[in-house]
Design a protein around this motif. Structure first.
Motif, PDB file in Angstrom:
ATOM      1  N   VAL A  23      53.209  15.059  18.912  1.00 52.18           N
ATOM      2  CA  VAL A  23      52.452  14.908  17.666  1.00 52.18           C
ATOM      3  C   VAL A  23      51.585  16.138  17.424  1.00 52.18           C
ATOM      4  O   VAL A  23      51.274  16.879  18.339  1.00 52.18           O
ATOM      5  CB  VAL A  23      51.527  13.660  17.682  1.00 52.18           C
ATOM      6  CG1 VAL A  23      52.327  12.376  17.750  1.00 52.18           C
ATOM      7  CG2 VAL A  23      50.521  13.736  18.816  1.00 52.18           C
ATOM      8  N   GLY A  44      47.800  16.593  15.999  1.00 49.20           N
ATOM      9  CA  GLY A  44      46.594  15.821  15.715  1.00 49.20           C
ATOM     10  C   GLY A  44      45.411  16.762  15.666  1.00 49.20           C
ATOM     11  O   GLY A  44      45.548  17.961  15.935  1.00 49.20           O
ATOM     12  N   VAL A  80      57.388   6.013  13.815  1.00 47.59           N
ATOM     13  CA  VAL A  80      56.120   6.429  13.193  1.00 47.59           C
ATOM     14  C   VAL A  80      55.010   6.305  14.234  1.00 47.59           C
ATOM     15  O   VAL A  80      54.882   5.294  14.913  1.00 47.59           O
ATOM     16  CB  VAL A  80      55.806   5.575  11.948  1.00 47.59           C
ATOM     17  CG1 VAL A  80      54.414   5.864  11.419  1.00 47.59           C
ATOM     18  CG2 VAL A  80      56.854   5.820  10.871  1.00 47.59           C
ATOM     19  N   ASP A  81      54.221   7.356  14.373  1.00 41.52           N
ATOM     20  CA  ASP A  81      53.143   7.412  15.358  1.00 41.52           C
ATOM     21  C   ASP A  81      51.857   7.796  14.636  1.00 41.52           C
ATOM     22  O   ASP A  81      51.685   8.947  14.246  1.00 41.52           O
ATOM     23  CB  ASP A  81      53.475   8.444  16.440  1.00 41.52           C
ATOM     24  CG  ASP A  81      52.434   8.534  17.540  1.00 41.52           C
ATOM     25  OD1 ASP A  81      51.301   8.032  17.367  1.00 41.52           O
ATOM     26  OD2 ASP A  81      52.752   9.138  18.588  1.00 41.52           O
ATOM     27  N   ASN A  82      50.969   6.824  14.444  1.00 45.32           N
ATOM     28  CA  ASN A  82      49.691   7.076  13.780  1.00 45.32           C
ATOM     29  C   ASN A  82      48.515   7.018  14.747  1.00 45.32           C
ATOM     30  O   ASN A  82      47.368   6.950  14.324  1.00 45.32           O
ATOM     31  CB  ASN A  82      49.478   6.082  12.630  1.00 45.32           C
ATOM     32  CG  ASN A  82      50.474   6.314  11.516  1.00 45.32           C
ATOM     33  OD1 ASN A  82      50.767   7.451  11.155  1.00 45.32           O
ATOM     34  ND2 ASN A  82      51.022   5.236  10.985  1.00 45.32           N
ATOM     35  N   GLU A  83      48.811   7.041  16.029  1.00 47.15           N
ATOM     36  CA  GLU A  83      47.758   6.971  17.041  1.00 47.15           C
ATOM     37  C   GLU A  83      47.059   8.322  17.184  1.00 47.15           C
ATOM     38  O   GLU A  83      47.658   9.371  16.939  1.00 47.15           O
ATOM     39  CB  GLU A  83      48.347   6.543  18.388  1.00 47.15           C
ATOM     40  CG  GLU A  83      48.951   5.152  18.363  1.00 47.15           C
ATOM     41  CD  GLU A  83      47.935   4.072  17.993  1.00 47.15           C
ATOM     42  OE1 GLU A  83      46.819   4.099  18.549  1.00 47.15           O
ATOM     43  OE2 GLU A  83      48.270   3.221  17.155  1.00 47.15           O
ATOM     44  N   LYS A 123      56.705  14.281   9.388  1.00 44.31           N
ATOM     45  CA  LYS A 123      55.988  13.399   8.451  1.00 44.31           C
ATOM     46  C   LYS A 123      54.517  13.280   8.856  1.00 44.31           C
ATOM     47  O   LYS A 123      53.615  13.450   8.039  1.00 44.31           O
ATOM     48  CB  LYS A 123      56.641  12.020   8.423  1.00 44.31           C
ATOM     49  CG  LYS A 123      55.959  11.008   7.521  1.00 44.31           C
ATOM     50  CD  LYS A 123      56.683   9.657   7.604  1.00 44.31           C
ATOM     51  CE  LYS A 123      56.157   8.622   6.657  1.00 44.31           C
ATOM     52  NZ  LYS A 123      54.756   8.308   6.793  1.00 44.31           N
ATOM     53  N   ARG A 124      54.278  12.991  10.113  1.00 49.91           N
ATOM     54  CA  ARG A 124      52.900  12.847  10.589  1.00 49.91           C
ATOM     55  C   ARG A 124      52.129  14.155  10.414  1.00 49.91           C
ATOM     56  O   ARG A 124      50.980  14.150   9.988  1.00 49.91           O
ATOM     57  CB  ARG A 124      52.879  12.432  12.060  1.00 49.91           C
ATOM     58  CG  ARG A 124      51.453  12.409  12.642  1.00 49.91           C
ATOM     59  CD  ARG A 124      51.450  12.345  14.150  1.00 49.91           C
ATOM     60  NE  ARG A 124      50.139  12.611  14.681  1.00 49.91           N
ATOM     61  CZ  ARG A 124      49.350  11.708  15.246  1.00 49.91           C
ATOM     62  NH1 ARG A 124      49.729  10.445  15.331  1.00 49.91           N
ATOM     63  NH2 ARG A 124      48.169  12.055  15.722  1.00 49.91           N
ATOM     64  N   GLU A 130      50.958  14.654   6.945  1.00 46.95           N
ATOM     65  CA  GLU A 130      49.841  13.746   6.654  1.00 46.95           C
ATOM     66  C   GLU A 130      48.546  14.253   7.279  1.00 46.95           C
ATOM     67  O   GLU A 130      47.490  14.205   6.657  1.00 46.95           O
ATOM     68  CB  GLU A 130      50.169  12.333   7.150  1.00 46.95           C
ATOM     69  CG  GLU A 130      51.258  11.663   6.343  1.00 46.95           C
ATOM     70  CD  GLU A 130      51.781  10.378   6.973  1.00 46.95           C
ATOM     71  OE1 GLU A 130      51.345  10.012   8.093  1.00 46.95           O
ATOM     72  OE2 GLU A 130      52.651   9.739   6.348  1.00 46.95           O
ATOM     73  N   ILE A 131      48.608  14.732   8.503  1.00 46.58           N
ATOM     74  CA  ILE A 131      47.421  15.257   9.196  1.00 46.58           C
ATOM     75  C   ILE A 131      46.879  16.476   8.458  1.00 46.58           C
ATOM     76  O   ILE A 131      45.677  16.594   8.224  1.00 46.58           O
ATOM     77  CB  ILE A 131      47.751  15.618  10.671  1.00 46.58           C
ATOM     78  CG1 ILE A 131      48.083  14.363  11.476  1.00 46.58           C
ATOM     79  CG2 ILE A 131      46.639  16.428  11.317  1.00 46.58           C
ATOM     80  CD1 ILE A 131      46.937  13.442  11.778  1.00 46.58           C
TER      81      ILE A 131
END
Length: 190
Positions: A15, A17, A80-83, A158-159, A162-163
């Protein structure tokens, strides 16, 4: 000294982040395989371009005749990983160069991240090719090498988008980020 390679062939998690508040965030590319976690700092722009280029690679492959790799156009919901990032974030290095590719043998997207290198003139080693052209040769001390399957790559892109987009709002007139304390726009209201 040989380059230390932090290699992840099928990561459990990959990810982008952030740590910090919008306007003062530090971006990280974080990869986990088992109990091993590696975090490399990135610039916001590097994160955005990485996501964009991953989608471009996958879209080109998907449009290929017969789509031999079964590339999906969308992110699989189960991936999907939103952590948040795994804490504490222990920065391995600040990323300078990033390589991105496709391995058709394993149908995986490949990311290579190299540390930002500040070269001291005393450490420069010149190499001459057959045409008499000299080049600076700097061997990286370490690198991050990640191979991820297509679905994971779509979810990663995708993540990451968004970040990147979750930062400060942009001024509708000049496009610069607006701080909560105010914004000195170069285009004053009419």
């Amino acid at each position: 000294m040989p380059t230390i390679v932090h290699e992840f062939d099928w990561p459990d998690r990959i990810v982008v982040g952030t740590v910090g508040q919008p306007g003062a965030r530090t971006f990280y590319l974080q990869v986990r395989g088992g109990r091993r976690v590696v975090s490399a700092a990135l610039e916001k722009e590097q994160s955005a371009i990485l996501a964009e280029k991953i989608d471009e690679i996958l879209d080109e492959l998907m449009a290929g005749e017969g789509n031999p790799f079964s590339i999906q156009a969308t992110t699989p919901v189960e991936l999907v990983d939103n952590e948040p990032l795994e804490m504490p974030v222990d920065e391995q290095f600040r990323t300078g160069a990033i390589g991105l590719g496709w391995d058709p043998a394993t149908a995986q997207v490949v990311i290579e991240a190299y540390p930002l290198v500040v070269v001291d003139e005393a450490d420069i080693e010149l190499s001459e090719d057959g045409d008499g052209v000299e080049a600076i040769v700097v061997e990286p001390e370490e690198m991050l090498l990640v191979r991820m399957p297509v679905g994971t790559a779509r979810a990663f892109a995708k993540r990451t988008r968004e970040i990147v987009g979750a930062g400060r709002p942009l001024c509708p007139r000049c496009g610069d980020p607006m701080d909560p304390e105010g914004h000195d726009c170069v285009f004053p209201e009419a």
